[in-house]
Scaffold this active site. Structure first.
Site, PDB file in Angstrom:
ATOM      1  N   HIS A  70      11.940 -38.840  -9.203  1.00  5.16           N
ATOM      2  CA  HIS A  70      11.557 -39.659  -7.511  1.00  5.16           C
ATOM      3  C   HIS A  70      10.292 -38.552  -8.027  1.00  5.16           C
ATOM      4  O   HIS A  70       9.771 -39.043  -6.898  1.00  5.16           O
ATOM      5  CB  HIS A  70      12.610 -38.692  -6.405  1.00  5.16           C
ATOM      6  CG  HIS A  70      13.881 -39.744  -6.374  1.00  5.16           C
ATOM      7  ND1 HIS A  70      14.204 -40.584  -6.244  1.00  5.16           N
ATOM      8  CD2 HIS A  70      14.929 -38.923  -7.102  1.00  5.16           C
ATOM      9  CE1 HIS A  70      15.383 -40.710  -6.395  1.00  5.16           C
ATOM     10  NE2 HIS A  70      16.207 -40.091  -6.386  1.00  5.16           N
ATOM     11  N   CYS A  83       1.190  -1.083   0.191  1.00  4.11           N
ATOM     12  CA  CYS A  83      -0.081  -0.020   0.188  1.00  4.11           C
ATOM     13  C   CYS A  83       1.004   0.752  -0.252  1.00  4.11           C
ATOM     14  O   CYS A  83       1.934   1.043   0.265  1.00  4.11           O
ATOM     15  CB  CYS A  83      -0.899   0.604   0.949  1.00  4.11           C
ATOM     16  SG  CYS A  83      -2.137  -1.437   1.690  1.00  4.11           S
ATOM     17  N   ASN A 119      -1.488   2.343   5.298  1.00  2.00           N
ATOM     18  CA  ASN A 119      -1.127   0.969   5.339  1.00  2.00           C
ATOM     19  C   ASN A 119      -0.543   0.312   5.998  1.00  2.00           C
ATOM     20  O   ASN A 119      -0.121   0.950   7.419  1.00  2.00           O
ATOM     21  CB  ASN A 119       0.422   1.922   5.214  1.00  2.00           C
ATOM     22  CG  ASN A 119       1.601   0.923   4.163  1.00  2.00           C
ATOM     23  OD1 ASN A 119       1.262  -0.058   3.784  1.00  2.00           O
ATOM     24  ND2 ASN A 119       2.682   1.372   4.014  1.00  2.00           N
ATOM     25  N   GLY A 120      -0.658  -1.007   5.999  1.00  2.00           N
ATOM     26  CA  GLY A 120      -0.464  -2.041   6.780  1.00  2.00           C
ATOM     27  C   GLY A 120      -1.272  -3.130   7.467  1.00  2.00           C
ATOM     28  O   GLY A 120      -2.694  -3.417   7.125  1.00  2.00           O
ATOM     29  N   GLU A 167       6.314 -15.483 -11.768  1.00  2.00           N
ATOM     30  CA  GLU A 167       5.278 -14.095 -11.225  1.00  2.00           C
ATOM     31  C   GLU A 167       5.139 -12.783 -11.892  1.00  2.00           C
ATOM     32  O   GLU A 167       3.876 -12.408 -12.189  1.00  2.00           O
ATOM     33  CB  GLU A 167       5.960 -13.128  -9.962  1.00  2.00           C
ATOM     34  CG  GLU A 167       7.418 -12.855 -10.536  1.00  2.00           C
ATOM     35  CD  GLU A 167       7.591 -12.226  -9.296  1.00  2.00           C
ATOM     36  OE1 GLU A 167       7.156 -11.817  -8.493  1.00  2.00           O
ATOM     37  OE2 GLU A 167       9.579 -12.044  -9.374  1.00  2.00           O
ATOM     38  N   LYS A 203      11.002 -16.043 -11.430  1.00  2.00           N
ATOM     39  CA  LYS A 203      10.738 -14.717 -11.835  1.00  2.00           C
ATOM     40  C   LYS A 203       9.599 -14.642 -13.860  1.00  2.00           C
ATOM     41  O   LYS A 203       8.708 -14.107 -13.823  1.00  2.00           O
ATOM     42  CB  LYS A 203      12.040 -14.260 -12.471  1.00  2.00           C
ATOM     43  CG  LYS A 203      12.759 -12.794 -12.822  1.00  2.00           C
ATOM     44  CD  LYS A 203      12.907 -12.205 -11.400  1.00  2.00           C
ATOM     45  CE  LYS A 203      12.147 -12.060 -10.505  1.00  2.00           C
ATOM     46  NZ  LYS A 203      13.064 -11.584  -9.552  1.00  2.00           N
ATOM     47  N   ARG A 213       3.455  -0.209  -5.441  1.00  2.00           N
ATOM     48  CA  ARG A 213       3.110  -0.524  -4.056  1.00  2.00           C
ATOM     49  C   ARG A 213       2.634  -1.651  -3.578  1.00  2.00           C
ATOM     50  O   ARG A 213       2.037  -2.191  -2.489  1.00  2.00           O
ATOM     51  CB  ARG A 213       3.683   0.393  -2.532  1.00  2.00           C
ATOM     52  CG  ARG A 213       4.333   0.796  -2.836  1.00  2.00           C
ATOM     53  CD  ARG A 213       4.283   1.756  -1.588  1.00  2.00           C
ATOM     54  NE  ARG A 213       5.313   1.786   0.102  1.00  2.00           N
ATOM     55  CZ  ARG A 213       5.695   1.332   0.696  1.00  2.00           C
ATOM     56  NH1 ARG A 213       6.672   1.499  -0.184  1.00  2.00           N
ATOM     57  NH2 ARG A 213       5.561   0.457   1.660  1.00  2.00           N
ATOM     58  N   GLU A 260      15.321 -19.051  -8.812  1.00  2.00           N
ATOM     59  CA  GLU A 260      15.403 -18.128  -9.216  1.00  2.00           C
ATOM     60  C   GLU A 260      15.130 -17.237 -10.656  1.00  2.00           C
ATOM     61  O   GLU A 260      13.431 -17.169 -10.348  1.00  2.00           O
ATOM     62  CB  GLU A 260      16.424 -17.159  -9.057  1.00  2.00           C
ATOM     63  CG  GLU A 260      16.542 -15.588  -9.217  1.00  2.00           C
ATOM     64  CD  GLU A 260      15.335 -14.726  -8.388  1.00  2.00           C
ATOM     65  OE1 GLU A 260      15.018 -15.235  -7.283  1.00  2.00           O
ATOM     66  OE2 GLU A 260      15.665 -13.271  -8.865  1.00  2.00           O
ATOM     67  N   TRP A 276      -3.581  -2.591  -1.616  1.00  2.54           N
ATOM     68  CA  TRP A 276      -3.210  -3.874  -2.070  1.00  2.54           C
ATOM     69  C   TRP A 276      -3.803  -4.709  -1.072  1.00  2.54           C
ATOM     70  O   TRP A 276      -3.537  -4.653   0.656  1.00  2.54           O
ATOM     71  CB  TRP A 276      -1.742  -4.968  -1.342  1.00  2.54           C
ATOM     72  CG  TRP A 276      -0.856  -5.806  -2.206  1.00  2.54           C
ATOM     73  CD1 TRP A 276      -0.640  -6.428  -3.340  1.00  2.54           C
ATOM     74  CD2 TRP A 276      -0.624  -6.584  -1.118  1.00  2.54           C
ATOM     75  NE1 TRP A 276      -0.321  -7.352  -3.320  1.00  2.54           N
ATOM     76  CE2 TRP A 276      -1.082  -8.004  -1.566  1.00  2.54           C
ATOM     77  CE3 TRP A 276      -0.991  -7.109   0.086  1.00  2.54           C
ATOM     78  CZ2 TRP A 276      -0.848  -9.634  -1.214  1.00  2.54           C
ATOM     79  CZ3 TRP A 276      -1.148  -7.946   0.534  1.00  2.54           C
ATOM     80  CH2 TRP A 276      -1.062  -9.456  -0.006  1.00  2.54           C
ATOM     81  N   LYS A 278       5.806  -4.205  -4.297  1.00  6.26           N
ATOM     82  CA  LYS A 278       7.170  -4.542  -3.724  1.00  6.26           C
ATOM     83  C   LYS A 278       7.027  -5.086  -2.139  1.00  6.26           C
ATOM     84  O   LYS A 278       8.555  -5.314  -2.215  1.00  6.26           O
ATOM     85  CB  LYS A 278       7.043  -2.803  -4.854  1.00  6.26           C
ATOM     86  CG  LYS A 278       9.388  -2.880  -4.825  1.00  6.26           C
ATOM     87  CD  LYS A 278       9.064  -3.435  -6.413  1.00  6.26           C
ATOM     88  CE  LYS A 278      10.750  -3.393  -5.502  1.00  6.26           C
ATOM     89  NZ  LYS A 278      11.159  -5.131  -6.020  1.00  6.26           N
TER      90      LYS A 278
HETATM   91  C1  F6R Z   1      10.663 -11.805  -6.419  1.00  5.34           C
HETATM   92  C2  F6R Z   1      10.417 -10.373  -5.558  1.00  5.34           C
HETATM   93  C3  F6R Z   1      10.054 -10.956  -4.033  1.00  5.34           C
HETATM   94  C4  F6R Z   1      11.226 -10.506  -3.294  1.00  5.34           C
HETATM   95  C5  F6R Z   1      10.100 -10.740  -1.819  1.00  5.34           C
HETATM   96  C6  F6R Z   1      11.446 -10.126  -0.672  1.00  5.34           C
HETATM   97  O1  F6R Z   1      10.806 -11.076  -7.775  1.00  5.34           O
HETATM   98  O2  F6R Z   1      10.414  -9.189  -5.285  1.00  5.34           O
HETATM   99  O3  F6R Z   1      10.358 -12.147  -3.918  1.00  5.34           O
HETATM  100  O4  F6R Z   1      13.117 -10.880  -3.280  1.00  5.34           O
HETATM  101  O5  F6R Z   1       9.375 -10.014  -1.050  1.00  5.34           O
HETATM  102  O6  F6R Z   1      11.676  -8.926  -0.512  1.00  5.34           O
HETATM  103  P1  F6R Z   1      12.245  -7.837  -0.221  1.00  5.34           P
HETATM  104  O7  F6R Z   1      13.555  -8.177  -0.445  1.00  5.34           O
HETATM  105  O8  F6R Z   1      12.264  -6.204  -0.036  1.00  5.34           O
HETATM  106  O9  F6R Z   1      12.496  -7.925   1.674  1.00  5.34           O
END
Ligand code: F6R
Length: 607
Positions: free
Chosen positions: A500, A2, A98-99, A484, A481, A28, A477, A74, A602
């Site tokens: 397995h 948010c 926010n929160g 998502e 990527k 956000r 990773e 969000w 984010k």
């Molecule tokens: C995926 C991504 C998330 C963050 C995770 C941790 O592309 O960006 O998986 O890596 O939410 O976020 P931070 O690094 O801000 O603690």
């Protein structure tokens, strides 16, 4: 999670500032948005589902206001509908939040007994009613905020307007970030700097349990006992362009293109005259005989890469844990354990809670953080900043790279102090760093190869990433990527584990992306790739120049991507680049919202 913006000033139309600020904060959270502003001595509220542009289209262009608060959401409590969007208004109080308020149901019951009625499903409306209740009881705004704050469990930051004080915005925070930005005859509140950079780069960090009251010519910050604080005004060092796309179609592509500079900036922070300085200017790790790495998502994947490097080169055991698991389980650590928290935002709720848990047990903590002054950066015993600059795309790319680089540097440093790497070898490894930015640039320029791979997978419903050891960590990773941002289901598998059970899913045409860069185990991984190929898989092989020479004439793959050579400590910084760009190109072919994938945000400040 948010975004909050607030503006009070005579110079500008508050509505324009709120909308521009919300657009800058849209990363956000972006499932609904709203604003509240003063119009003819009344609070007017406009809200909308979906992105900020939907909200913008609802606003009458003739509105002009000197004060307002806005929010991009969000959803946590209640689905993303207009009724649940912020601002919320109860009695004489209008708020954005926010929160998350963990005990909101209990508070709601208590407030209902006092005659309050609720129209949304949100915890925010309950917080709003609570502030209104205490304001009616105390007739004092700061006391009302303090009383409400002490009743609420969870994390929060609020922007508030009281009906009987339409010249001031009030703000308070507990665990969610909030800044007060300082302008000329105008002031702002915001969850993050990009929201205000168009107008000012001066800001004050509001700390936990602090309150702010701002109007067009004054900012007052109070501590929990209502003493006025004289807080430092900080200057944001980055330019506005840093937070912009710089001509790229998406922030994600821009941020991948930032990687060469991010790598350079990240290691150069330790260098005064030559690369050897990296050995003396990083934190002293000599005391520790075990590392716990704790993080979420991609930062966790960076930790897994780090584990491979640190265990191999520094000969120290590394335990990598998801922060959401670590915080609730038994941890085996002592005063020789270093808990390393990795977080781009420095605000991730689970990672922050894990940090606090380690600190409560007197375990030393080190944050590997991007956002300067964020909660984890401030609370950890030591911090290493990753120098990635503002990362706007929800899917992390450049911050992940810089996290991995710091972990590789930790492996070298710890290896040298514990004598598992000779000084000569360490310097040879470090010298290689100078080549990495250029090699990443070259990899990025091979975009046509990644587009071709994207063509083969963008219509698939699922696919597999395979690798062993560090290549498995990279597979995880690469898979995240892709999932998502393209919404194609994929799984990363340790290559030897497939048989397995999961190999039963491989059939004619199943896409497999196989990563083979580790010369100690390449033949083992190649045997596993042959097993899937024999069952009809369509294989994209990602391998190094050297290993490609070995497998050039083999037929266990359908296409290949060749990664330039580096020493083993930095090879992974190169291998991940095609994986990031394949995800990007695939999402683009599918027409998805690359920078703002559905359901995500984010900064994850709720647990
Ligand atoms: C995926 C991504 C998330 C963050 C995770 C941790 O592309 O960006 O998986 O890596 O939410 O976020 P931070 O690094 O801000 O603690």
């Amino acid at each position: 999670m948010c975004g909050i913006i607030g503006y009070v000033g005579k110079n500008k139309n508050a509505l324009h500032v709120l909308i521009a600020g919300l657009k800058a904060l849209e990363y956000r959270g972006y499932d609904s948005a709203g604003i509240a502003f003063v119009n003819d001595n009344n609070i007017e509220i406009i809200k909308s589902e979906g992105k900020i542009k939907n909200l913008e289209s609802k606003i009458d262009k003739n509105y002009n206001s000197n004060i307002g608060i806005g929010h991009t959401r969000w959803a946590t409590h209640g689905c993303p509908e207009t009724i649940n969007s912020h601002p919320h208004r109860v009695g004489n109080v209008t708020i954005v939040h926010n929160g998350i308020i963990e005990n909101y149901e209990q508070l709601k019951n208590e407030l209902e007994k006092e005659g309050y009625k609720f129209i949304s499903e949100t915890d925010t409306e309950v917080a709003c009613a609570l502030i209104d209740f205490f304001y009616k009881e105390t007739k004092n705004k700061l006391s009302a905020l303090k009383k409400a704050s002490s009743k609420m469990k969870g994390s929060f930051a609020f922007g508030i307007i009281f009906d009987d004080d339409l010249d001031n915005i009030y703000a308070m925070r507990k665990d969610s970030p909030l800044i007060i930005a300082v302008g000329d005859k105008e002031n702002f509140i915001a969850s993050d700097v990009p929201a205000i950079l168009e107008y000012t780069n001066k800001y004050i960090l509001l700390d936990k349990n602090e309150y702010a009251v701002i109007n067009d010519n004054e900012i007052k910050i109070y501590d929990d006992n209502f003493n006025i604080l004289n807080k430092e005004i900080l200057t944001y060092g980055g330019t506005k362009e840093v937070a912009m796309k710089n001509g790229y179609e998406h922030f994600m592509l821009k941020e991948i293109n930032d990687e060469p500079k991010v790598i350079l900036d990240t290691y150069m922070q330790f260098v005064q005259s030559n690369l050897k300085d990296i050995l003396s200017n990083m934190p002293d790790l000599s005391k520790y005989d075990k590392f716990d790495i704790v993080a979420c998502g991609s930062a966790y994947h960076a930790g897994l890469v780090g584990k491979n490097l640190i265990e191999e080169y520094a000969n120290v055991p590394v335990n990598v844990e998801l922060a959401s698991e670590y915080r609730y389980k038994k941890n085996f650590n002592n005063n020789k354990t270093l808990t390393i928290l990795i977080s781009q935002s420095g605000e991730t709720a689970d990672t922050l809670a894990a940090l606090r848990k380690a600190k409560e047990k007197n375990i030393d903590t080190l944050g590997i953080i991007n956002v300067v002054g964020s909660s984890i950066a401030r609370e950890a015993d030591k911090v290493i900043y990753i120098k990635a600059g503002a990362e706007i795309s929800v899917a992390t790319t450049k911050a992940y790279q810089a996290q991995v680089l710091i972990l590789a540097l930790i492996a070298i440093n710890k290896g040298v102090v514990d004598c598992s790497i000779s000084l000569e070898d360490a310097i040879n490894y470090l010298n290689e760093l100078e080549e990495i930015p250029k090699k990443i640039e070259n990899l990025i320029s091979n975009i046509e190869e990644y587009k071709m791979v994207a063509q083969t997978i963008y219509k698939k419903e699922h696919l597999f990433f395979l690798g062993r050891g560090i290549d498995y960590a990279l597979s995880m990773e690469g898979s995240l990527k892709l999932k998502e941002i393209s919404y194609i289901h994929s799984e990363a598998y340790a290559a030897g584990e497939l048989k397995h059970g999961t190999i039963s899913l491989i059939e004619e045409g199943t896409s497999v992306i196989a990563i083979v860069t580790d010369e100690k185990i390449d033949e083992k991984t190649v045997s596993n790739i042959k097993e899937v190929k024999a069952r009809g898989a369509d294989v994209t092989l990602i391998t190094t120049e050297k290993l490609y020479k070995k497998y050039e004439n083999s037929n266990f793959y359908d296409r290949k991507i060749i990664i330039p050579m580096s020493n083993v400590l930095f090879q992974e910084l190169l291998t991940i680049v095609p994986l990031q760009l394949i995800a990007y190109e695939t999402a683009k072919l599918r027409g998805e919202s690359i920078d703002q994938p559905r359901n995500l945000a984010k900064s994850v400040t709720v647990e």
